[in-house]
Design a protein around this motif. Structure first.
Motif, short mmCIF file in Angstrom:
data_model
loop_
_atom_site.label_atom_id
_atom_site.label_comp_id
_atom_site.label_asym_id
_atom_site.label_seq_id
_atom_site.Cartn_x
_atom_site.Cartn_y
_atom_site.Cartn_z
N VAL A 11 0.84 -1.20 0.00
CA VAL A 11 0.00 0.00 0.00
C VAL A 11 0.88 1.24 0.00
CG1 VAL A 11 -1.69 1.32 1.35
CG2 VAL A 11 -1.94 -1.16 1.10
N ARG A 12 0.47 2.26 -0.73
CA ARG A 12 1.11 3.58 -0.70
C ARG A 12 0.14 4.58 -0.09
NH1 ARG A 12 5.58 4.55 -3.55
NH2 ARG A 12 5.76 6.06 -1.84
N LEU A 13 0.65 5.42 0.81
CA LEU A 13 -0.18 6.34 1.57
C LEU A 13 0.28 7.78 1.36
CD1 LEU A 13 -0.25 4.36 4.94
CD2 LEU A 13 -2.11 4.50 3.28
N ALA A 14 -0.66 8.65 1.06
CA ALA A 14 -0.38 10.08 1.05
C ALA A 14 -0.20 10.56 2.49
CB ALA A 14 -1.52 10.84 0.37
N CYS A 56 -7.05 2.73 -3.96
CA CYS A 56 -7.22 2.62 -5.40
C CYS A 56 -6.32 1.51 -5.91
CB CYS A 56 -6.88 3.95 -6.07
SG CYS A 56 -6.98 3.89 -7.87
N GLN A 57 -6.88 0.58 -6.68
CA GLN A 57 -6.12 -0.57 -7.17
C GLN A 57 -5.36 -0.20 -8.45
OE1 GLN A 57 -6.03 -3.48 -5.25
NE2 GLN A 57 -7.10 -2.04 -3.90
N GLU A 58 -4.04 -0.21 -8.36
CA GLU A 58 -3.19 0.06 -9.51
C GLU A 58 -2.91 -1.24 -10.26
OE1 GLU A 58 -2.72 2.99 -10.32
OE2 GLU A 58 -3.04 4.13 -8.47
N THR A 59 -2.72 -1.14 -11.56
CA THR A 59 -2.56 -2.34 -12.38
C THR A 59 -1.39 -2.18 -13.35
OG1 THR A 59 -4.11 -1.50 -14.05
CG2 THR A 59 -5.02 -2.86 -12.28
N GLY A 60 -0.87 -3.33 -13.82
CA GLY A 60 0.20 -3.33 -14.79
C GLY A 60 -0.11 -4.24 -15.97
N SER A 61 -0.16 -5.55 -15.74
CA SER A 61 -0.37 -6.51 -16.82
C SER A 61 -1.82 -6.49 -17.30
CB SER A 61 -0.02 -7.92 -16.32
OG SER A 61 -0.92 -8.32 -15.30
N VAL A 62 -2.04 -7.13 -18.44
CA VAL A 62 -3.39 -7.20 -19.01
C VAL A 62 -4.35 -7.88 -18.04
CG1 VAL A 62 -4.79 -8.22 -20.85
CG2 VAL A 62 -2.59 -7.16 -21.39
N LEU A 63 -3.93 -8.99 -17.43
CA LEU A 63 -4.81 -9.69 -16.50
C LEU A 63 -5.13 -8.83 -15.28
CD1 LEU A 63 -6.33 -12.31 -15.99
CD2 LEU A 63 -4.30 -13.21 -14.82
N GLU A 64 -4.16 -8.08 -14.78
CA GLU A 64 -4.44 -7.16 -13.68
C GLU A 64 -5.49 -6.13 -14.08
OE1 GLU A 64 -0.85 -5.65 -11.40
OE2 GLU A 64 0.10 -6.72 -13.07
N ARG A 65 -5.37 -5.59 -15.29
CA ARG A 65 -6.32 -4.57 -15.74
C ARG A 65 -7.72 -5.15 -15.89
NH1 ARG A 65 -1.76 -2.90 -18.80
NH2 ARG A 65 -2.50 -3.90 -20.70
N LEU A 66 -7.80 -6.43 -16.20
CA LEU A 66 -9.11 -7.07 -16.30
C LEU A 66 -9.72 -7.34 -14.93
CD1 LEU A 66 -8.67 -9.76 -19.12
CD2 LEU A 66 -10.13 -7.73 -19.20
N LEU A 111 -17.83 0.29 8.62
CA LEU A 111 -18.14 0.90 7.33
C LEU A 111 -16.95 0.87 6.39
CD1 LEU A 111 -18.20 4.78 7.45
CD2 LEU A 111 -17.57 3.46 9.45
N ALA A 112 -17.25 0.88 5.11
CA ALA A 112 -16.24 0.99 4.06
C ALA A 112 -16.16 2.44 3.63
CB ALA A 112 -16.60 0.10 2.88
N ALA A 113 -15.04 2.80 3.00
CA ALA A 113 -14.85 4.15 2.51
C ALA A 113 -13.95 4.09 1.29
CB ALA A 113 -14.23 5.04 3.59
N ALA A 114 -14.01 5.13 0.48
CA ALA A 114 -13.11 5.26 -0.66
C ALA A 114 -11.86 6.02 -0.22
CB ALA A 114 -13.81 6.00 -1.80
N ALA A 115 -10.70 5.44 -0.44
CA ALA A 115 -9.46 6.06 0.03
C ALA A 115 -8.71 6.81 -1.07
CB ALA A 115 -8.54 5.00 0.62
N GLY A 116 -9.03 6.55 -2.34
CA GLY A 116 -8.33 7.28 -3.40
C GLY A 116 -8.69 8.74 -3.38
N PRO A 117 -7.74 9.64 -3.61
CA PRO A 117 -6.35 9.43 -4.00
C PRO A 117 -5.36 9.40 -2.83
CG PRO A 117 -6.89 11.72 -4.28
CD PRO A 117 -8.14 11.06 -3.75
N LEU A 118 -5.83 9.20 -1.59
CA LEU A 118 -4.93 9.20 -0.44
C LEU A 118 -4.25 7.86 -0.21
CD1 LEU A 118 -6.85 11.35 2.22
CD2 LEU A 118 -5.19 12.06 0.49
N ALA A 119 -4.76 6.80 -0.84
CA ALA A 119 -4.14 5.47 -0.68
C ALA A 119 -4.28 4.70 -1.99
CB ALA A 119 -4.78 4.70 0.46
N SER A 120 -3.24 3.95 -2.33
CA SER A 120 -3.28 3.13 -3.53
C SER A 120 -2.53 1.83 -3.25
CB SER A 120 -2.64 3.85 -4.72
OG SER A 120 -1.27 4.10 -4.47
#
Length: 384
Positions: free
Chosen positions: A145-148, A172-182, A254-263
């Protein structure tokens, strides 16, 4: 001939209706889902645990991110090297430098019988923290995980504002390969387009709990009350089971959206992705039967309408187009919320949603087969 045609039409209409429901839920969740907002100041003790096994390539970045956190008056970080063979502990110590708030621990004992490695590592770190982790907030962050700089203070502030036992900010889920992007965008979308969070957050039903183990923020007293990670020692989805245990004990989660503060780039390439999802997908929806049922629902909603849009004619094709449009809308809404910014650039990826669902179905089937064969494992350790 008429009966099969009627059956096909009903199938397409049903699938399009489910996809439409998903788009409506995603639109509602776009408004209702809490977000992390920067600028908070936290006075209470905050104990952060980073479990790490063979994470030398990643651990330095997250340790540096934790050292750079602001708005926290009393921060303590424990990095637990879980018998790594690649020098994870040494890299973590170099990244921590002279920062007295950060402690790096190396553990060489195997997990106790009936425990997953991650649960055992988290429990061992909390034991090491002792009384310092019994008050305030306890946070678990994965090594990838990367944190702002404002991420932790924002998460703790949301926890207190919601009077919750757990806040799970989704990086936020970052991707590289084609399968990751899918596949990776489905991690957020899969519940965002299914579960109305305005209802789920109020209901406190364990079956409606949502959590992501990459970044978990607990009220320390609530975490202790349920027995901590010992309560989910054998679980391959300890994040969800911790949230369910808290709800059964009467706590709010509860859940929350962390982007762009965490990826997070969860898996670095297709081979780790397949191994990782095979380890836990069988249990993601409560059981193998639950996972199979959800896959069947996804195939009906997100494969049948696009197929009809291409192959059928007349009203059936129009229903197929409507279902396809609803699927694309739900993907775009989910990705925009996950990232914390507009996601029109993801329109081509959203158009591959049927392929994403097929990949998810294949991974789920493989996970169920692996579980039945007793070969689910992670990082050279067989799971309980």
């Amino acid at each position: 001939m008429n009966l099969p045609r009627r059956a096909v039409r009903r199938l397409v209409v049903t699938g399009a209706g489910i996809a439409g429901y998903g788009a409506a839920v995603a639109a509602a969740n776009r408004i209702a889902l809490p977000r992390l907002t920067p600028g908070a100041v936290v006075d209470e003790p905050v104990t952060v645990v980073v479990p790490a096994r063979d994470e030398a390539e990643r651990i330095g970045a997250v340790v540096s991110d934790l050292a750079a956190q602001r708005g926290l008056a009393r921060l303590r970080v424990l990095v637990l090297d879980d018998d790594s063979s690649d020098g994870t502990a040494e890299v973590a110590r170099r990244a921590a430098g002279a920062d007295e708030r950060i402690t790096v621990i190396r553990r060489t004992d195997p997990p106790p019988p009936g425990w997953t490695g991650k649960a055992a590592a988290c429990a061992a770190a909390i034991d090491r923290a002792g009384a310092a982790a019994a008050t305030g907030t306890v946070v678990f962050v994965d090594a990838d995980v990367r944190l702002a700089p404002d991420a932790l203070a924002a998460a703790v502030t949301l926890l207190r504002r919601a009077d919750a036992g757990l806040v799970s900010p989704f990086p936020c889920q970052e991707t590289g390969s084609v399968l990751e992007r899918l596949v990776q965008p489905l991690l957020f979308w899969s519940w965002f387009a299914l579960l109305p969070v305005a209802v789920a957050h109020r209901a406190r039903r364990p079956s409606m709990a949502v959590a992501c183990g990459q970044f978990l923020v607990f009220d320390a007293a609530a975490y202790t009350a349920i027995g901590g990670h010992a309560a989910v020692a054998a679980s391959p989805t300890e994040d969800l089971d911790l949230a369910r245990a808290l709800r059964r004990a009467g706590f709010h989660t509860l859940a929350a959206a962390a982007g762009p503060l965490a990826s997070c780039r969860m898996y670095d390439g297709p081979r780790p992705l397949v191994a990782g999802y095979t380890r836990w997908l069988w249990s993601a929806f409560g059981s193998p039967a639950g996972a199979a049922a959800v896959v069947a629902l996804y195939l009906l909603a997100y494969l049948v309408p696009p197929s009809a849009a291409v192959l059928a004619r007349g009203p059936v094709r129009r229903w197929g187009l409507a279902g396809t449009g609803a699927a694309v809308a739900s993907r775009l809404l989910a990705r925009a919320t996950e990232r914390g910014r507009p996601a029109w650039s993801d329109l081509p990826a959203a158009g591959t949603h049927p392929a994403s669902v097929l990949a998810f179905a294949s991974l789920t089937a493989e996970s169920i087969r692996a579980r039945r064969a007793g070969r689910t494992a992670w990082k050279d350790r067989r799971l309980p």
